[in-house]
Design a protein around this motif. Sequence first.
Motif, PDB file in Angstrom:
ATOM      1  N   LEU A  31       0.841  -1.196   0.000  1.00 26.92           N
ATOM      2  CA  LEU A  31       0.000   0.000   0.000  1.00 26.92           C
ATOM      3  C   LEU A  31       0.875   1.244   0.000  1.00 26.92           C
ATOM      4  O   LEU A  31       1.836   1.352   0.776  1.00 26.92           O
ATOM      5  N   THR A  32       0.537   2.208  -0.866  1.00 26.24           N
ATOM      6  CA  THR A  32       1.310   3.438  -0.969  1.00 26.24           C
ATOM      7  C   THR A  32       0.368   4.638  -1.042  1.00 26.24           C
ATOM      8  O   THR A  32      -0.842   4.497  -1.184  1.00 26.24           O
ATOM      9  N   TYR A  33       0.968   5.814  -0.970  1.00 25.27           N
ATOM     10  CA  TYR A  33       0.275   7.060  -1.270  1.00 25.27           C
ATOM     11  C   TYR A  33       1.225   7.884  -2.125  1.00 25.27           C
ATOM     12  O   TYR A  33       2.435   7.926  -1.864  1.00 25.27           O
ATOM     13  N   ASP A  34       0.680   8.578  -3.152  1.00 25.65           N
ATOM     14  CA  ASP A  34       1.514   9.341  -4.086  1.00 25.65           C
ATOM     15  C   ASP A  34       1.338  10.839  -3.869  1.00 25.65           C
ATOM     16  O   ASP A  34       0.270  11.397  -4.147  1.00 25.65           O
ATOM     17  N   GLN A  66       2.269   2.369   9.702  1.00 26.08           N
ATOM     18  CA  GLN A  66       2.936   1.090   9.476  1.00 26.08           C
ATOM     19  C   GLN A  66       2.377   0.318   8.277  1.00 26.08           C
ATOM     20  O   GLN A  66       3.036  -0.563   7.736  1.00 26.08           O
ATOM     21  N   HIS A  67       1.158   0.636   7.875  1.00 26.00           N
ATOM     22  CA  HIS A  67       0.549  -0.074   6.761  1.00 26.00           C
ATOM     23  C   HIS A  67       0.986   0.466   5.400  1.00 26.00           C
ATOM     24  O   HIS A  67       0.700  -0.157   4.368  1.00 26.00           O
ATOM     25  N   LEU A  68       1.652   1.617   5.378  1.00 30.30           N
ATOM     26  CA  LEU A  68       2.162   2.169   4.131  1.00 30.30           C
ATOM     27  C   LEU A  68       3.563   1.620   3.874  1.00 30.30           C
ATOM     28  O   LEU A  68       4.475   1.843   4.675  1.00 30.30           O
ATOM     29  N   LYS A  69       3.747   0.926   2.764  1.00 29.18           N
ATOM     30  CA  LYS A  69       5.066   0.373   2.450  1.00 29.18           C
ATOM     31  C   LYS A  69       6.048   1.493   2.168  1.00 29.18           C
ATOM     32  O   LYS A  69       7.185   1.480   2.640  1.00 29.18           O
ATOM     33  N   MET A  70       5.620   2.445   1.353  1.00 29.80           N
ATOM     34  CA  MET A  70       6.460   3.589   1.039  1.00 29.80           C
ATOM     35  C   MET A  70       5.590   4.691   0.447  1.00 29.80           C
ATOM     36  O   MET A  70       4.421   4.472   0.136  1.00 29.80           O
ATOM     37  N   GLY A 100      11.943   8.960   7.147  1.00 29.23           N
ATOM     38  CA  GLY A 100      12.448   7.776   7.835  1.00 29.23           C
ATOM     39  C   GLY A 100      12.170   6.484   7.120  1.00 29.23           C
ATOM     40  O   GLY A 100      12.215   5.404   7.717  1.00 29.23           O
ATOM     41  N   ARG A 101      11.891   6.547   5.825  1.00 30.39           N
ATOM     42  CA  ARG A 101      11.636   5.357   5.024  1.00 30.39           C
ATOM     43  C   ARG A 101      11.895   5.688   3.553  1.00 30.39           C
ATOM     44  O   ARG A 101      11.928   6.864   3.173  1.00 30.39           O
ATOM     45  N   PRO A 102      12.077   4.676   2.722  1.00 29.90           N
ATOM     46  CA  PRO A 102      12.353   4.945   1.303  1.00 29.90           C
ATOM     47  C   PRO A 102      11.127   5.480   0.575  1.00 29.90           C
ATOM     48  O   PRO A 102       9.986   5.340   1.047  1.00 29.90           O
ATOM     49  N   ILE A 103      11.359   6.092  -0.562  1.00 34.67           N
ATOM     50  CA  ILE A 103      10.302   6.601  -1.420  1.00 34.67           C
ATOM     51  C   ILE A 103      10.488   6.010  -2.814  1.00 34.67           C
ATOM     52  O   ILE A 103      11.456   5.293  -3.072  1.00 34.67           O
TER      53      ILE A 103
END
Length: 388
Positions: free
Chosen positions: A238-241, A258-262, A303-306
Amino acid sequence: MKTNQKNSVLILIAVVVIAVASMVYLLIGGNPTVQQHPLVSGTSPTPVPTQAALSPQTATAGLVKPCNAKQRNFQLGVAFPDWGTTAYGVSDTKWLTELPDMQAQTAACWVEMPVLFHQSSLTSTSVVQGSATTQLTSFDYGIRAARSRGLHVFAAAQLQVDPPQPWSGAIYFAGYQQEQQWFESYFQTLKPYLVLAEKDGVEQFALGTEYAWLEQNAPASLWNELIGKVSSIYHGALTYDMNWGSLKTPPPSWMQNQHLKMIGVSAYSPLVSTPQHVAPSQVSALWQKTVKQELDNFSLALGRPIFLSEIGYPNSATALYHPWQSTDNGTPDPQEQAAACDAALANVVGDKHILGIFFWGWDNTEDFDLNGKQATSVIHSYYQALQS
């Protein structure tokens, strides 16, 4: 001995009868290449695009295995959007026949399939399926047609508003009650597409695209509630753009859910401040200075990849000035477009903060169209090298 011969004759006759019956079935309309597949409860079944049912170009699709960059889990993608109720469906012959062309010309492993929803005004709290929204049966057919070719599917929810301001990033509300109504309406409209994506094995789904005002101003509790509802239905990545214009602002807390992968970025950042042609040899260094550092800084703050959920450059001599404009009446310049794509790839394929790139777009994107352009050979060279 005679009894065995009699039995053999009877068996032979039975075989002939079965064969003739099968031929008659085919002649009167039987179709062994299409099987029925149930959709979400209450919807009509849609034909599964098996190998023989697809176009001749896809006849060997079953031999194609899903690919990824071998050096790391880097998404090698191209967006191929289509609009309308039948988009991606069995009657969308342009999309179906160009899909193998896209693979051949770019060596893409992923295809991005946007779904465009609608609302009547910037302050409307009602999100609906519009005339540009693909129906579930068409979406279902397109997903499985892409997957039958070995492509990973990235589905992205998008939203368009009636003129004069169609951009979803300008949607705004005066208070919490309207915001709450909008989020509920949005989820209910999105829900059947999530159910279908889960059923069809869509690998990645963006729950929204470029809702700039809502990103920063809607309460994090409403975003987290939406993410929780979506993740309870869809269990893929799951992502958001987000839009590139938000890179300079601190990421809102809900983006760390936590449910957003990136988080994806529509990376249409300008490389120059005036409309001008830039020598191809200078574009990569300019991209590193103006875009790469900004992306890396945001990833660190998050704090996470994009990943680059959209990036594209129009076929124009001034493509680097306002790369988000589909038409700017500039002189066509496929070399400038190719140089911009090359610069983006040169800067991101080895960047540990960036886990993928999706070029906008293969077709149906006006001056951005990559089909048959010089830029496709650039993309192909990078994508092919990363898979070997």
